[in-house]
Enzyme design. Sequence first.
Site, PDB file in Angstrom:
ATOM      1  N   GLY A  75     -58.844 -57.334 110.838  1.00  0.00           N
ATOM      2  CA  GLY A  75     -58.849 -58.453 111.781  1.00  0.00           C
ATOM      3  C   GLY A  75     -59.718 -58.266 113.015  1.00  0.00           C
TER       4      GLY A  75
ATOM      5  N   GLU B 180     -58.518 -54.359 118.847  1.00  0.00           N
ATOM      6  CA  GLU B 180     -57.624 -55.067 117.926  1.00  0.00           C
ATOM      7  C   GLU B 180     -57.773 -56.574 118.084  1.00  0.00           C
ATOM      8  OE1 GLU B 180     -55.798 -55.124 115.472  1.00  0.00           O
ATOM      9  OE2 GLU B 180     -54.245 -53.592 115.395  1.00  0.00           O
ATOM     10  N   ASP B 181     -57.538 -57.307 117.011  1.00  0.00           N
ATOM     11  CA  ASP B 181     -57.533 -58.763 117.139  1.00  0.00           C
ATOM     12  C   ASP B 181     -56.248 -59.242 117.804  1.00  0.00           C
ATOM     13  OD1 ASP B 181     -56.081 -57.929 114.928  1.00  0.00           O
ATOM     14  OD2 ASP B 181     -56.578 -59.661 113.700  1.00  0.00           O
TER      15      ASP B 181
ATOM     16  N   ASP C 104     -48.746 -57.898 118.046  1.00  0.00           N
ATOM     17  CA  ASP C 104     -47.600 -58.764 117.759  1.00  0.00           C
ATOM     18  C   ASP C 104     -46.327 -57.973 118.095  1.00  0.00           C
ATOM     19  OD1 ASP C 104     -45.757 -60.479 116.596  1.00  0.00           O
ATOM     20  OD2 ASP C 104     -46.850 -60.762 114.750  1.00  0.00           O
TER      21      ASP C 104
ATOM     22  N   LYS D 297     -49.366 -61.492 121.567  1.00  0.00           N
ATOM     23  CA  LYS D 297     -48.149 -62.308 121.360  1.00  0.00           C
ATOM     24  C   LYS D 297     -47.013 -61.556 122.028  1.00  0.00           C
ATOM     25  CE  LYS D 297     -48.486 -64.843 116.985  1.00  0.00           C
ATOM     26  NZ  LYS D 297     -47.978 -64.927 115.594  1.00  0.00           N
TER      27      LYS D 297
ATOM     28  N   VAL E 216     -51.384 -67.991 113.832  1.00  0.00           N
ATOM     29  CA  VAL E 216     -52.778 -68.300 114.169  1.00  0.00           C
ATOM     30  C   VAL E 216     -53.740 -67.680 113.157  1.00  0.00           C
ATOM     31  CG1 VAL E 216     -52.433 -68.682 116.632  1.00  0.00           C
ATOM     32  CG2 VAL E 216     -52.802 -66.347 115.804  1.00  0.00           C
TER      33      VAL E 216
ATOM     34  N   ASP F 199     -56.584 -63.771 109.402  1.00  0.00           N
ATOM     35  CA  ASP F 199     -56.563 -64.419 108.091  1.00  0.00           C
ATOM     36  C   ASP F 199     -55.305 -65.234 107.827  1.00  0.00           C
ATOM     37  OD1 ASP F 199     -54.970 -61.980 107.955  1.00  0.00           O
ATOM     38  OD2 ASP F 199     -54.818 -62.395 105.812  1.00  0.00           O
TER      39      ASP F 199
ATOM     40  N   ARG G 297     -61.064 -65.851 107.740  1.00  0.00           N
ATOM     41  CA  ARG G 297     -61.378 -64.946 108.858  1.00  0.00           C
ATOM     42  C   ARG G 297     -62.675 -65.362 109.551  1.00  0.00           C
ATOM     43  NH1 ARG G 297     -58.114 -60.202 108.524  1.00  0.00           N
ATOM     44  NH2 ARG G 297     -57.435 -59.670 106.421  1.00  0.00           N
TER      45      ARG G 297
END
Length: 187
Positions: free
Chosen positions: A46, A102-103, A106, A134, A156, A162, A168
């Site tokens: 990601g 990092e994307d 979470d 998040k 999202v 993805d 992506r």
Amino acid sequence: MQTAEDILAEVLVSEAQLRQRVHELGEQITRDYAGQDLLLLCILRGGVMFLTDLMRQIRTPHAIDFMAISSYGVGARASAGNVRVILDINQSIENRHVLVVEDIVDTGHTIHAVLALLAARQPASLKICALLDKSSRREVEVPIHYVGFDIPNKYVFGYGLDVDEYYRNVPYIGVVKPEVYLKPEAE
Ligand code: PRP
């Protein structure tokens, strides 16, 4: 197969907003790491689009590398103790300044595990740069030094993230329509 527009409920972060924020992060990182031996360590998959845009906005010399992490167990969700390295770097990070890219953070379990693993290798410094946070979903406390956007608890996609491995490439961050991931009631 459905197009990105088919599954899109709303655009959460536009291309222009992403470009602006990634530029700001790049400027900040340029200032903070000037004159230091910087390694950007991207977590696959990601983080890839974020990395390639971010590195073009960083105007201090740096190296890049990649790690892949996998969660296993029921539903393959990351949780304490079930995070596993499936691709490691093969260069030393000792005495180097490592910035993990990092994307999204979470629950925090992935980055928590990555930090523990890397800290043991004695880098000069170890920090996190996450495009999306998040924060309301956090289960384990992790320090995030550079955050692009704090986002609500929505599913999202796009800009590296993805939906079942597709989409992506979408250039914005979109929210997935609920009907895409909510299974219909059994008949
Ligand atoms: C996503 C994301 C982070 C992780 C965050 O990766 O890229 O690595 O989940 O979740 P956590 O904070 O709850 O641990 P994913 O496992 O979806 O793999 P991908 O990057 O290949 O899409």
